[in-house]
Design a protein around this motif. Sequence first.
Motif, PDB file in Angstrom:
ATOM      1  N   UNK A  25      41.754  52.880  14.145  1.00 10.97           N
ATOM      2  CA  UNK A  25      42.612  53.897  13.402  1.00 10.97           C
ATOM      3  C   UNK A  25      41.662  54.378  12.449  1.00 10.97           C
ATOM      4  N   UNK A  26      40.333  54.601  12.653  1.00  9.76           N
ATOM      5  CA  UNK A  26      39.483  55.002  11.883  1.00  9.76           C
ATOM      6  C   UNK A  26      39.086  54.468  10.312  1.00  9.76           C
ATOM      7  N   UNK A  27      39.472  53.125  10.094  1.00 11.36           N
ATOM      8  CA  UNK A  27      39.139  52.385   9.084  1.00 11.36           C
ATOM      9  C   UNK A  27      38.010  51.362   9.248  1.00 11.36           C
ATOM     10  N   UNK A  28      37.143  51.465  10.224  1.00 13.25           N
ATOM     11  CA  UNK A  28      36.150  50.493  10.262  1.00 13.25           C
ATOM     12  C   UNK A  28      34.620  51.209  10.375  1.00 13.25           C
ATOM     13  N   UNK A  29      34.383  51.221  11.572  1.00  6.74           N
ATOM     14  CA  UNK A  29      32.922  52.035  11.654  1.00  6.74           C
ATOM     15  C   UNK A  29      31.725  51.243  11.230  1.00  6.74           C
ATOM     16  N   UNK A  30      30.860  51.860  10.587  1.00  8.68           N
ATOM     17  CA  UNK A  30      29.494  51.069  10.098  1.00  8.68           C
ATOM     18  C   UNK A  30      29.638  49.806   9.302  1.00  8.68           C
ATOM     19  N   UNK A 140      27.491  44.080  16.260  1.00  7.69           N
ATOM     20  CA  UNK A 140      28.753  44.609  15.868  1.00  7.69           C
ATOM     21  C   UNK A 140      29.622  43.079  15.264  1.00  7.69           C
ATOM     22  N   UNK A 141      30.474  43.320  14.302  1.00  9.80           N
ATOM     23  CA  UNK A 141      30.877  42.237  13.618  1.00  9.80           C
ATOM     24  C   UNK A 141      31.976  41.572  14.533  1.00  9.80           C
TER      25      UNK A 141
END
Length: 530
Positions: A25-30, A140-141
Amino acid sequence: MSMSLMNGSEPASLAQHGMWVTERAGLGGAVYHMAFAVHLDGPLDTYRMLAACGAVVRRHPVLAAALVERDGRLHMAPAAVPPKIGYEDLSDGGPALLPGSPEWLASPLSPGLDLSTGPVSAFTLVRLAPDLHTLLVVVHHAVCDGVSEELLLRDLAAAYGGAELPPLPVSYGEAASAETARVEDKLEEAARFWRSRWHDEEDVLLPGARRARLRAVPGEAVDLALGGGVAETAERLGVTRFEFTLAAFQVLLHAYGNERATVSIDVSTRTEQTREHVGLFVNELPVALTPSGTFAGFAHVVRRQLREVYRLREVPVARALGGISPRSALTPVSMSFRRVDDEIGFAGLDASVELSMFTGYVRGTLHLHALDSPYGITSRLQFDPEVLDRASCEMIAADLRALIAGVVARPDAPIGELPLPSRAGSVQAGALPATGAFPEAVPAFERAAGTETEPDDDLIGEVTAIWCETLNRPDIKPDDDLFDLGGHSLDITRIVALVRERMDVDLSFEVFIDAPTVAGIAEEIVRSRR
Protein backbone atom coordinates in the motif's frame (compact mmCIF):
# COMPACT_ATOMS: atom_id res chain seq x y z
CA MET A 1 24.82 -19.72 -4.54
CA SER A 2 21.63 -21.78 -4.43
CA MET A 3 19.27 -21.12 -1.53
CA SER A 4 15.85 -22.66 -1.06
CA LEU A 5 13.15 -23.03 1.55
CA MET A 6 12.92 -26.41 3.28
CA ASN A 7 9.52 -27.19 1.78
CA GLY A 8 9.69 -25.10 -1.39
CA SER A 9 6.72 -22.90 -0.53
CA GLU A 10 5.41 -22.28 2.96
CA PRO A 11 2.60 -20.18 4.47
CA ALA A 12 3.51 -16.73 5.71
CA SER A 13 2.72 -15.64 9.26
CA LEU A 14 0.04 -13.09 10.18
CA ALA A 15 2.73 -10.56 11.08
CA GLN A 16 4.37 -11.03 7.68
CA HIS A 17 1.00 -10.64 5.99
CA GLY A 18 0.30 -7.35 7.75
CA MET A 19 3.75 -6.01 6.84
CA TRP A 20 3.39 -7.16 3.22
CA VAL A 21 0.03 -5.38 2.80
CA THR A 22 1.45 -2.23 4.41
CA GLU A 23 4.36 -2.27 2.01
CA ARG A 24 2.16 -2.96 -1.03
CA ALA A 25 0.00 0.00 0.00
CA GLY A 26 3.05 2.27 -0.16
CA LEU A 27 3.31 2.69 3.61
CA GLY A 28 6.50 0.73 4.27
CA GLY A 29 9.69 0.63 2.24
CA ALA A 30 13.07 1.42 3.78
CA VAL A 31 11.59 1.82 7.26
CA TYR A 32 11.37 -1.99 7.31
CA HIS A 33 15.07 -2.44 6.63
CA MET A 34 16.92 -3.56 9.76
CA ALA A 35 20.67 -3.12 10.01
CA PHE A 36 23.43 -4.10 12.39
CA ALA A 37 27.20 -4.02 12.11
CA VAL A 38 30.13 -5.98 13.50
CA HIS A 39 33.38 -4.03 13.73
CA LEU A 40 36.33 -6.44 13.56
CA ASP A 41 39.91 -5.65 14.52
CA GLY A 42 42.63 -8.19 13.74
CA PRO A 43 43.80 -10.62 11.03
CA LEU A 44 40.43 -11.51 9.49
CA ASP A 45 40.07 -14.41 7.05
CA THR A 46 37.91 -12.82 4.33
CA TYR A 47 36.93 -16.07 2.62
CA ARG A 48 35.97 -17.71 5.93
CA MET A 49 33.79 -14.74 6.93
CA LEU A 50 31.93 -14.71 3.60
CA ALA A 51 31.49 -18.48 3.83
CA ALA A 52 30.05 -18.01 7.35
CA CYS A 53 27.44 -15.64 5.90
CA GLY A 54 26.43 -18.33 3.40
CA ALA A 55 26.21 -20.92 6.18
CA VAL A 56 23.85 -18.67 8.15
CA VAL A 57 21.55 -18.27 5.13
CA ARG A 58 21.49 -22.04 4.63
CA ARG A 59 20.47 -22.58 8.26
CA HIS A 60 17.82 -19.84 8.06
CA PRO A 61 16.33 -20.13 4.54
CA VAL A 62 13.79 -17.39 5.37
CA LEU A 63 16.72 -15.04 4.62
CA ALA A 64 16.51 -16.21 0.99
CA ALA A 65 12.72 -16.05 0.71
CA ALA A 66 10.22 -13.74 -0.95
CA LEU A 67 6.55 -13.17 -0.13
CA VAL A 68 4.16 -14.07 -2.93
CA GLU A 69 0.36 -14.03 -3.09
CA ARG A 70 -1.47 -17.00 -4.60
CA ASP A 71 -5.26 -17.16 -4.73
CA GLY A 72 -5.69 -14.73 -1.86
CA ARG A 73 -3.13 -16.37 0.40
CA LEU A 74 0.40 -15.21 1.16
CA HIS A 75 3.29 -17.65 0.94
CA MET A 76 7.04 -17.65 1.32
CA ALA A 77 8.90 -18.98 -1.69
CA PRO A 78 12.52 -18.98 -2.84
CA ALA A 79 13.36 -15.44 -3.91
CA ALA A 80 14.18 -14.79 -7.55
CA VAL A 81 17.17 -12.74 -6.36
CA PRO A 82 19.25 -14.51 -3.67
CA PRO A 83 20.82 -12.77 -0.68
CA LYS A 84 23.72 -10.50 -1.51
CA ILE A 85 26.98 -11.59 0.09
CA GLY A 86 29.67 -9.18 -1.00
CA TYR A 87 33.00 -7.54 -0.26
CA GLU A 88 34.03 -3.89 -0.52
CA ASP A 89 37.61 -2.63 -0.15
CA LEU A 90 37.65 0.97 1.06
CA SER A 91 41.14 0.84 2.52
CA ASP A 92 42.53 3.02 -0.27
CA GLY A 93 40.27 5.94 0.58
CA GLY A 94 36.89 5.02 -0.95
CA PRO A 95 33.71 7.00 -0.29
CA ALA A 96 33.80 9.14 2.84
CA LEU A 97 30.78 7.36 4.29
CA LEU A 98 30.74 5.31 7.45
CA PRO A 99 29.44 1.78 6.77
CA GLY A 100 26.03 1.42 8.34
CA SER A 101 25.31 5.13 8.68
CA PRO A 102 21.97 6.40 7.33
CA GLU A 103 23.91 8.11 4.54
CA TRP A 104 25.69 4.85 3.70
CA LEU A 105 22.44 2.91 3.70
CA ALA A 106 20.95 5.45 1.27
CA SER A 107 24.00 5.32 -1.03
CA PRO A 108 24.63 3.00 -3.99
CA LEU A 109 26.90 0.94 -1.70
CA SER A 110 23.87 -0.25 0.23
CA PRO A 111 22.04 -3.19 -1.36
CA GLY A 112 18.36 -2.63 -2.04
CA LEU A 113 15.91 -5.10 -0.53
CA ASP A 114 12.72 -6.26 -2.24
CA LEU A 115 10.11 -8.30 -0.38
CA SER A 116 8.47 -9.55 -3.59
CA THR A 117 11.50 -10.69 -5.59
CA GLY A 118 14.46 -10.61 -3.21
CA PRO A 119 16.93 -10.08 -1.93
CA VAL A 120 15.49 -9.79 1.57
CA SER A 121 18.93 -9.90 3.20
CA ALA A 122 22.40 -8.67 2.40
CA PHE A 123 25.81 -9.19 3.98
CA THR A 124 28.58 -6.74 3.08
CA LEU A 125 32.12 -7.15 4.41
CA VAL A 126 33.93 -3.80 4.20
CA ARG A 127 37.73 -3.57 4.45
CA LEU A 128 38.69 -0.25 6.03
CA ALA A 129 42.37 -1.02 6.73
CA PRO A 130 44.56 -4.15 6.56
CA ASP A 131 43.36 -5.36 9.97
CA LEU A 132 40.15 -3.37 10.31
CA HIS A 133 36.83 -4.55 8.83
CA THR A 134 33.11 -3.98 9.27
CA LEU A 135 30.51 -6.60 8.47
CA LEU A 136 27.21 -4.87 7.75
CA VAL A 137 24.03 -6.96 7.70
CA VAL A 138 20.81 -5.49 6.30
CA VAL A 139 17.65 -7.60 6.51
CA HIS A 140 14.00 -6.92 5.74
CA HIS A 141 11.91 -6.74 8.91
CA ALA A 142 9.45 -9.26 7.43
CA VAL A 143 12.09 -11.97 7.96
CA CYS A 144 13.88 -10.53 10.98
CA ASP A 145 13.18 -9.09 14.42
CA GLY A 146 15.38 -7.81 17.22
CA VAL A 147 16.08 -11.24 18.68
CA SER A 148 16.96 -12.45 15.19
CA GLU A 149 19.86 -10.02 15.10
CA GLU A 150 21.40 -11.76 18.10
CA LEU A 151 20.76 -15.20 16.59
CA LEU A 152 22.40 -14.14 13.34
CA LEU A 153 25.42 -12.82 15.22
CA ARG A 154 25.77 -15.99 17.27
CA ASP A 155 25.54 -18.21 14.18
CA LEU A 156 27.95 -16.00 12.21
CA ALA A 157 30.52 -16.22 15.01
CA ALA A 158 30.06 -19.99 15.32
CA ALA A 159 30.38 -20.57 11.57
CA TYR A 160 33.44 -18.30 11.34
CA GLY A 161 34.98 -20.33 14.17
CA GLY A 162 34.54 -23.53 12.18
CA ALA A 163 31.39 -24.94 13.76
CA GLU A 164 28.77 -26.65 11.61
CA LEU A 165 25.36 -25.03 12.07
CA PRO A 166 22.66 -27.64 12.78
CA PRO A 167 19.33 -27.57 10.90
CA LEU A 168 16.33 -26.09 12.66
CA PRO A 169 13.89 -28.61 14.19
CA VAL A 170 10.88 -27.23 12.28
CA SER A 171 10.55 -25.07 9.20
CA TYR A 172 9.49 -21.44 9.39
CA GLY A 173 6.25 -22.27 7.60
CA GLU A 174 5.39 -24.96 10.15
CA ALA A 175 6.04 -22.50 12.97
CA ALA A 176 3.93 -19.83 11.23
CA SER A 177 1.04 -22.25 10.71
CA ALA A 178 1.11 -23.29 14.37
CA GLU A 179 1.09 -19.64 15.43
CA THR A 180 -1.84 -18.84 13.12
CA ALA A 181 -3.81 -21.73 14.62
CA ARG A 182 -3.16 -20.43 18.14
CA VAL A 183 -4.28 -16.95 17.07
CA GLU A 184 -7.53 -18.34 15.63
CA ASP A 185 -8.22 -20.09 18.93
CA LYS A 186 -7.73 -16.83 20.87
CA LEU A 187 -9.60 -14.43 18.57
CA GLU A 188 -12.81 -14.26 20.57
CA GLU A 189 -10.97 -13.75 23.86
CA ALA A 190 -8.78 -11.08 22.26
CA ALA A 191 -11.80 -9.29 20.80
CA ARG A 192 -13.42 -9.13 24.24
CA PHE A 193 -10.19 -7.86 25.78
CA TRP A 194 -9.49 -5.11 23.23
CA ARG A 195 -13.07 -3.97 22.59
CA SER A 196 -13.10 -1.70 25.67
CA ARG A 197 -9.39 -0.89 25.60
CA TRP A 198 -8.65 0.00 21.98
CA HIS A 199 -9.12 3.61 20.92
CA ASP A 200 -7.92 4.44 17.41
CA GLU A 201 -6.10 7.55 18.56
CA GLU A 202 -4.47 9.15 15.57
CA ASP A 203 -3.75 12.39 17.44
CA VAL A 204 -1.15 13.09 20.09
CA LEU A 205 -0.12 16.23 21.97
CA LEU A 206 3.64 16.85 21.92
CA PRO A 207 5.69 20.05 22.27
CA GLY A 208 5.89 21.71 18.87
CA ALA A 209 3.94 18.98 17.10
CA ARG A 210 2.16 20.21 13.97
CA ARG A 211 0.13 17.01 13.52
CA ALA A 212 0.38 13.28 14.08
CA ARG A 213 1.19 10.70 11.44
CA LEU A 214 1.11 6.92 11.20
CA ARG A 215 3.10 6.36 8.04
CA ALA A 216 6.74 5.71 7.25
CA VAL A 217 8.82 8.71 6.20
CA PRO A 218 12.49 9.75 6.24
CA GLY A 219 13.22 10.48 9.89
CA GLU A 220 15.81 11.80 12.26
CA ALA A 221 17.05 10.67 15.66
CA VAL A 222 18.16 12.22 18.93
CA ASP A 223 20.40 10.17 21.22
CA LEU A 224 18.94 9.87 24.69
CA ALA A 225 20.93 9.05 27.83
CA LEU A 226 18.43 7.79 30.37
CA GLY A 227 20.96 8.34 33.13
CA GLY A 228 22.32 6.10 35.84
CA GLY A 229 20.11 4.51 38.41
CA VAL A 230 17.40 3.08 36.13
CA ALA A 231 18.36 -0.55 36.78
CA GLU A 232 18.74 -0.08 40.53
CA THR A 233 15.51 1.91 40.90
CA ALA A 234 13.51 -0.56 38.83
CA GLU A 235 14.80 -3.42 40.96
CA ARG A 236 13.96 -1.48 44.14
CA LEU A 237 10.40 -0.94 42.88
CA GLY A 238 9.98 -4.57 41.88
CA VAL A 239 9.49 -3.88 38.16
CA THR A 240 11.60 -4.55 35.09
CA ARG A 241 13.70 -1.87 33.42
CA PHE A 242 11.28 -1.96 30.49
CA GLU A 243 8.27 -1.44 32.78
CA PHE A 244 10.07 1.41 34.54
CA THR A 245 10.96 3.16 31.27
CA LEU A 246 7.47 2.69 29.78
CA ALA A 247 5.87 4.10 32.95
CA ALA A 248 8.13 7.17 32.79
CA PHE A 249 7.38 7.67 29.08
CA GLN A 250 3.63 7.49 29.74
CA VAL A 251 3.86 9.94 32.65
CA LEU A 252 5.61 12.41 30.33
CA LEU A 253 2.98 11.99 27.58
CA HIS A 254 0.27 12.59 30.17
CA ALA A 255 2.06 15.74 31.32
CA TYR A 256 1.91 17.04 27.74
CA GLY A 257 -1.89 16.93 27.95
CA ASN A 258 -2.75 13.46 26.66
CA GLU A 259 -5.56 12.16 28.86
CA ARG A 260 -4.70 8.56 27.97
CA ALA A 261 -0.99 8.07 27.56
CA THR A 262 -0.98 5.58 24.68
CA VAL A 263 2.24 3.88 23.61
CA SER A 264 2.46 0.95 21.20
CA ILE A 265 5.08 -1.57 22.25
CA ASP A 266 6.85 -4.40 20.45
CA VAL A 267 6.04 -7.75 22.09
CA SER A 268 7.91 -10.95 21.30
CA THR A 269 5.73 -13.88 20.20
CA ARG A 270 8.50 -16.47 20.32
CA THR A 271 7.86 -19.90 21.78
CA GLU A 272 10.16 -22.78 22.65
CA GLN A 273 9.62 -24.00 19.09
CA THR A 274 10.83 -20.74 17.52
CA ARG A 275 13.52 -19.60 19.95
CA GLU A 276 16.27 -20.57 17.46
CA HIS A 277 14.54 -19.13 14.38
CA VAL A 278 15.52 -16.01 12.51
CA GLY A 279 12.26 -14.41 11.44
CA LEU A 280 9.44 -12.05 12.39
CA PHE A 281 8.13 -13.16 15.77
CA VAL A 282 6.87 -9.87 17.16
CA ASN A 283 3.53 -8.12 17.54
CA GLU A 284 2.78 -4.44 18.12
CA LEU A 285 0.24 -3.86 20.88
CA PRO A 286 -1.03 -0.65 22.53
CA VAL A 287 -0.77 0.21 26.22
CA ALA A 288 -3.12 3.07 27.15
CA LEU A 289 -3.19 4.28 30.76
CA THR A 290 -3.89 7.44 32.74
CA PRO A 291 -1.05 8.00 35.24
CA SER A 292 -2.04 8.82 38.83
CA GLY A 293 -0.86 8.38 42.41
CA THR A 294 2.80 7.77 43.09
CA PHE A 295 5.25 6.77 40.40
CA ALA A 296 5.94 3.52 42.24
CA GLY A 297 2.23 2.70 42.27
CA PHE A 298 1.77 3.62 38.62
CA ALA A 299 4.78 1.48 37.61
CA HIS A 300 2.96 -1.50 39.11
CA VAL A 301 -0.21 -0.54 37.23
CA VAL A 302 1.88 -0.67 34.05
CA ARG A 303 3.27 -4.04 35.11
CA ARG A 304 -0.22 -5.49 35.67
CA GLN A 305 -1.50 -4.10 32.37
CA LEU A 306 1.44 -5.65 30.51
CA ARG A 307 0.78 -9.02 32.13
CA GLU A 308 -2.79 -8.87 30.78
CA VAL A 309 -1.58 -7.88 27.31
CA TYR A 310 1.02 -10.67 27.29
CA ARG A 311 -1.70 -13.31 27.59
CA LEU A 312 -2.78 -12.38 24.07
CA ARG A 313 0.61 -11.40 22.72
CA GLU A 314 0.28 -13.37 19.47
CA VAL A 315 -3.04 -11.84 18.36
CA PRO A 316 -2.79 -8.67 16.22
CA VAL A 317 -5.30 -6.04 17.38
CA ALA A 318 -6.46 -5.53 13.78
CA ARG A 319 -7.12 -9.26 13.45
CA ALA A 320 -9.07 -9.38 16.71
CA LEU A 321 -11.23 -6.29 16.12
CA GLY A 322 -11.05 -5.44 12.44
CA GLY A 323 -11.73 -1.88 11.44
CA ILE A 324 -8.07 -0.79 11.60
CA SER A 325 -6.66 0.45 8.31
CA PRO A 326 -3.19 -0.63 7.12
CA ARG A 327 -0.57 1.68 8.60
CA SER A 328 3.13 1.77 9.37
CA ALA A 329 2.56 2.37 13.09
CA LEU A 330 -0.37 1.29 15.23
CA THR A 331 -0.38 4.60 17.16
CA PRO A 332 1.58 7.86 16.75
CA VAL A 333 3.92 7.11 19.68
CA SER A 334 5.68 3.78 20.06
CA MET A 335 8.46 2.14 22.02
CA SER A 336 10.80 -0.83 21.70
CA PHE A 337 12.97 -2.12 24.54
CA ARG A 338 15.28 -5.08 24.17
CA ARG A 339 17.58 -6.81 26.63
CA VAL A 340 20.85 -8.25 25.30
CA ASP A 341 22.74 -10.37 27.83
CA ASP A 342 25.43 -12.13 25.81
CA GLU A 343 28.59 -10.80 24.27
CA ILE A 344 29.48 -12.25 20.86
CA GLY A 345 33.11 -13.18 20.13
CA PHE A 346 34.74 -13.95 16.76
CA ALA A 347 37.73 -16.29 16.86
CA GLY A 348 41.05 -14.42 16.79
CA LEU A 349 39.43 -10.99 16.46
CA ASP A 350 38.42 -8.11 18.68
CA ALA A 351 34.75 -7.49 17.88
CA SER A 352 32.28 -4.77 18.78
CA VAL A 353 28.66 -4.84 17.70
CA GLU A 354 26.12 -2.15 16.80
CA LEU A 355 22.61 -3.59 17.06
CA SER A 356 19.40 -2.08 15.66
CA MET A 357 21.13 0.76 13.83
CA PHE A 358 19.07 3.78 12.80
CA THR A 359 18.44 3.50 9.05
CA GLY A 360 17.16 7.03 8.52
CA TYR A 361 13.43 6.27 8.51
CA VAL A 362 10.69 6.44 11.12
CA ARG A 363 7.31 4.67 10.96
CA GLY A 364 5.29 7.06 13.12
CA THR A 365 5.42 10.41 14.86
CA LEU A 366 7.77 9.49 17.73
CA HIS A 367 9.52 6.24 18.66
CA LEU A 368 11.59 5.53 21.77
CA HIS A 369 14.15 2.82 21.06
CA ALA A 370 16.11 1.37 24.00
CA LEU A 371 18.71 -1.39 24.15
CA ASP A 372 19.68 -2.83 27.53
CA SER A 373 23.08 -4.52 27.21
CA PRO A 374 25.93 -5.47 29.58
CA TYR A 375 27.29 -1.97 28.88
CA GLY A 376 24.13 -0.22 30.12
CA ILE A 377 20.97 1.17 28.52
CA THR A 378 21.44 3.04 25.27
CA SER A 379 18.46 4.76 23.70
CA ARG A 380 17.32 7.26 21.10
CA LEU A 381 14.19 9.11 20.07
CA GLN A 382 13.35 8.68 16.38
CA PHE A 383 10.98 11.30 15.00
CA ASP A 384 9.19 12.54 11.92
CA PRO A 385 10.83 15.90 11.08
CA GLU A 386 7.71 17.06 9.23
CA VAL A 387 5.78 16.72 12.48
CA LEU A 388 8.43 17.59 15.07
CA ASP A 389 11.51 19.72 14.53
CA ARG A 390 14.80 18.67 16.11
CA ALA A 391 14.60 21.30 18.85
CA SER A 392 11.20 19.96 19.94
CA CYS A 393 12.48 16.37 20.01
CA GLU A 394 15.52 17.44 22.00
CA MET A 395 13.11 19.14 24.43
CA ILE A 396 11.18 15.87 24.82
CA ALA A 397 14.46 14.03 25.42
CA ALA A 398 15.49 16.57 28.07
CA ASP A 399 12.08 16.31 29.75
CA LEU A 400 12.30 12.51 29.89
CA ARG A 401 15.82 12.62 31.31
CA ALA A 402 14.76 15.11 34.00
CA LEU A 403 11.70 13.03 34.90
CA ILE A 404 13.72 9.82 35.22
CA ALA A 405 16.33 11.59 37.34
CA GLY A 406 13.53 12.78 39.61
CA VAL A 407 12.10 9.26 39.89
CA VAL A 408 15.54 7.82 40.69
CA ALA A 409 15.87 10.38 43.49
CA ARG A 410 12.31 9.86 44.82
CA PRO A 411 10.67 6.72 43.36
CA ASP A 412 7.84 6.83 45.90
CA ALA A 413 6.98 10.48 45.22
CA PRO A 414 3.50 11.45 43.97
CA ILE A 415 3.62 11.96 40.21
CA GLY A 416 2.60 15.60 40.62
CA GLU A 417 5.74 16.27 42.68
CA LEU A 418 8.13 14.92 40.05
CA PRO A 419 10.02 17.31 37.71
CA LEU A 420 7.40 17.48 34.97
CA PRO A 421 7.66 19.99 32.12
CA SER A 422 6.19 23.45 32.70
CA ARG A 423 4.19 22.99 29.49
CA ALA A 424 2.09 20.31 31.23
CA GLY A 425 -1.54 20.34 30.20
CA SER A 426 -1.13 22.10 26.89
CA VAL A 427 0.60 21.87 23.56
CA GLN A 428 3.49 24.25 23.03
CA ALA A 429 2.36 27.64 21.75
CA GLY A 430 2.05 27.79 17.99
CA ALA A 431 1.44 24.09 17.50
CA LEU A 432 -1.51 22.91 15.46
CA PRO A 433 -3.83 20.08 16.47
CA ALA A 434 -3.14 16.67 15.03
CA THR A 435 -4.74 15.95 11.70
CA GLY A 436 -4.80 12.16 11.56
CA ALA A 437 -3.00 9.30 9.93
CA PHE A 438 -2.68 10.25 6.28
CA PRO A 439 -3.18 14.00 5.85
CA GLU A 440 -1.51 14.06 2.46
CA ALA A 441 -3.46 11.16 1.01
CA VAL A 442 -5.65 12.16 -1.94
CA PRO A 443 -8.65 9.94 -2.72
CA ALA A 444 -8.25 7.97 -5.93
CA PHE A 445 -11.29 9.55 -7.57
CA GLU A 446 -9.86 13.06 -6.95
CA ARG A 447 -6.51 12.10 -8.47
CA ALA A 448 -8.34 10.91 -11.56
CA ALA A 449 -10.50 14.00 -11.96
CA GLY A 450 -11.45 14.61 -15.57
CA THR A 451 -11.64 10.93 -16.55
CA GLU A 452 -14.76 8.78 -16.89
CA THR A 453 -14.68 6.35 -13.97
CA GLU A 454 -18.37 6.00 -13.10
CA PRO A 455 -19.06 2.26 -12.70
CA ASP A 456 -22.37 0.82 -13.90
CA ASP A 457 -24.84 -1.05 -11.68
CA ASP A 458 -23.66 -4.46 -12.85
CA LEU A 459 -20.06 -3.76 -11.81
CA ILE A 460 -21.20 -2.35 -8.45
CA GLY A 461 -23.18 -5.57 -7.98
CA GLU A 462 -20.18 -7.78 -8.82
CA VAL A 463 -17.88 -5.93 -6.42
CA THR A 464 -20.56 -5.95 -3.71
CA ALA A 465 -20.88 -9.71 -4.08
CA ILE A 466 -17.12 -10.13 -3.62
CA TRP A 467 -17.20 -7.98 -0.48
CA CYS A 468 -20.18 -9.88 0.96
CA GLU A 469 -18.43 -13.18 0.29
CA THR A 470 -15.14 -12.02 1.79
CA LEU A 471 -16.58 -10.31 4.87
CA ASN A 472 -19.36 -12.85 5.34
CA ARG A 473 -22.03 -10.15 5.39
CA PRO A 474 -25.42 -10.36 3.64
CA ASP A 475 -25.82 -6.67 2.85
CA ILE A 476 -23.13 -4.09 2.02
CA LYS A 477 -23.82 -0.66 0.58
CA PRO A 478 -21.64 0.99 -2.09
CA ASP A 479 -20.33 3.66 0.32
CA ASP A 480 -19.68 1.37 3.30
CA ASP A 481 -16.06 1.63 4.48
CA LEU A 482 -14.16 -1.68 4.48
CA PHE A 483 -12.56 -0.96 7.83
CA ASP A 484 -15.80 0.22 9.44
CA LEU A 485 -17.17 -3.18 8.43
CA GLY A 486 -14.38 -4.88 10.37
CA GLY A 487 -12.11 -5.59 7.40
CA HIS A 488 -8.40 -6.23 7.85
CA SER A 489 -5.33 -7.02 5.76
CA LEU A 490 -6.33 -10.63 5.05
CA ASP A 491 -9.64 -9.41 3.64
CA ILE A 492 -7.85 -6.96 1.34
CA THR A 493 -5.75 -9.78 -0.09
CA ARG A 494 -8.82 -11.96 -0.68
CA ILE A 495 -10.71 -9.13 -2.41
CA VAL A 496 -7.72 -8.44 -4.65
CA ALA A 497 -7.46 -12.15 -5.54
CA LEU A 498 -11.20 -12.49 -6.33
CA VAL A 499 -11.20 -9.36 -8.49
CA ARG A 500 -8.19 -10.72 -10.38
CA GLU A 501 -9.86 -14.12 -10.84
CA ARG A 502 -13.31 -12.88 -11.88
CA MET A 503 -12.53 -9.61 -13.65
CA ASP A 504 -8.90 -10.02 -14.78
CA VAL A 505 -7.91 -6.78 -13.02
CA ASP A 506 -4.97 -6.36 -10.64
CA LEU A 507 -5.98 -3.82 -8.00
CA SER A 508 -3.49 -1.52 -6.35
CA PHE A 509 -3.39 -2.02 -2.61
CA GLU A 510 -3.13 1.75 -2.27
CA VAL A 511 -6.76 2.15 -3.33
CA PHE A 512 -7.80 0.49 -0.06
CA ILE A 513 -6.18 3.41 1.76
CA ASP A 514 -7.53 6.13 -0.48
CA ALA A 515 -11.08 4.85 -1.16
CA PRO A 516 -11.89 1.68 0.82
CA THR A 517 -15.50 1.35 -0.38
CA VAL A 518 -17.30 -0.79 -2.96
CA ALA A 519 -17.79 2.34 -5.08
CA GLY A 520 -14.11 3.27 -4.77
CA ILE A 521 -12.94 -0.21 -5.78
CA ALA A 522 -15.39 -0.29 -8.70
CA GLU A 523 -14.07 3.07 -9.94
CA GLU A 524 -10.51 1.71 -9.75
CA ILE A 525 -11.57 -1.30 -11.83
CA VAL A 526 -13.05 1.00 -14.49
CA ARG A 527 -9.80 3.01 -14.61
CA SER A 528 -7.73 -0.17 -14.89
CA ARG A 529 -9.76 -1.30 -17.91
CA ARG A 530 -9.33 1.93 -19.85
